[in-house]
Enzyme design. Structure first.
Site, PDB file in Angstrom:
ATOM      1  N   LYS A  53      27.239  10.089 -21.439  1.00  0.00           N
ATOM      2  CA  LYS A  53      26.850  10.306 -22.831  1.00  0.00           C
ATOM      3  C   LYS A  53      28.064  10.163 -23.743  1.00  0.00           C
ATOM      4  O   LYS A  53      29.188  10.388 -23.343  1.00  0.00           O
ATOM      5  CB  LYS A  53      26.223  11.691 -22.994  1.00  0.00           C
ATOM      6  CG  LYS A  53      24.947  11.842 -22.190  1.00  0.00           C
ATOM      7  CD  LYS A  53      24.327  13.192 -22.383  1.00  0.00           C
ATOM      8  CE  LYS A  53      23.048  13.309 -21.575  1.00  0.00           C
ATOM      9  NZ  LYS A  53      22.408  14.611 -21.780  1.00  0.00           N
ATOM     10  N   ARG A 103      12.064  19.234 -18.810  1.00  0.00           N
ATOM     11  CA  ARG A 103      10.976  18.928 -19.740  1.00  0.00           C
ATOM     12  C   ARG A 103       9.838  18.181 -19.082  1.00  0.00           C
ATOM     13  O   ARG A 103       8.702  18.244 -19.545  1.00  0.00           O
ATOM     14  CB  ARG A 103      11.498  18.090 -20.912  1.00  0.00           C
ATOM     15  CG  ARG A 103      12.476  18.830 -21.798  1.00  0.00           C
ATOM     16  CD  ARG A 103      13.136  17.916 -22.789  1.00  0.00           C
ATOM     17  NE  ARG A 103      13.989  16.986 -22.056  1.00  0.00           N
ATOM     18  CZ  ARG A 103      14.312  15.774 -22.442  1.00  0.00           C
ATOM     19  NH1 ARG A 103      13.873  15.307 -23.573  1.00  0.00           N
ATOM     20  NH2 ARG A 103      15.092  15.009 -21.705  1.00  0.00           N
TER      21      ARG A 103
END
Length: 154
Positions: A53, A103
């Site tokens: 990232k 999630r």
């Protein structure tokens, strides 16, 4: 917001770490921290470096942003910046478990691989599923939209 439950006398205190890049820290992240407070005596939100990232701020700035949204009454929660392996942080700071929010099944598959590695290094992982209304929120989506994260109420 939940309230931490009373702990049995003589019980070993358990410290947990909740690692992530937190760029930005979302309502889903806050909810995971809130639920982890009920499970563990102390929770460290570990603002980490992820080489995959490319965060918009350095880890100290992200750590400060996390501290700013945590309720002051959450005295069992601290925030730390870290650039090494999470398992190394756990060994160095006597943290017994890693907490990860998931999630969806894609998250679970990715997190399971990390959990297996961390388990082999002596640190188990606990998965906390996202609340359905928060499962669609990701830091990446919030960042790409250039919006503030949704309400950080747990």
């Amino acid at each position: 917001m939940s309230t931490s439950t009373a702990r049995a006398p003589g019980r070993v205190r358990v410290r947990a770490v909740y690692p992530g890049s937190f760029d930005p820290f979302t309502a889903g992240h806050l909810n995971v921290v809130d639920r982890a407070r009920d499970l563990f005596d102390e929770v460290v939100v570990l603002v980490a470096v992820n080489s995959i990232k490319h965060p918009g701020a350095d880890q100290e700035e992200r750590a400060a942003a996390v501290r700013a949204v945590l309720p002051v009454e959450w005295t069992s929660v601290t925030v730390a910046a870290w650039s090494g392996l999470t398992s190394a942080y756990c060994r160095r700071h006597e943290v017994g478990v890693i907490v990860r929010g998931v999630r969806n099944t894609t998250d679970l598959q990715n997190e399971y691989q990390l959990a297996a590695m961390n388990q082999s290094l002596g640190v188990p992982t606990v998965f906390l599923p996202a609340r359905p209304e928060l499962a669609v929120v990701s830091s990446t989506a919030v960042r790409m939209l250039g919006e503030r994260p949704p309400s950080t109420r747990p």
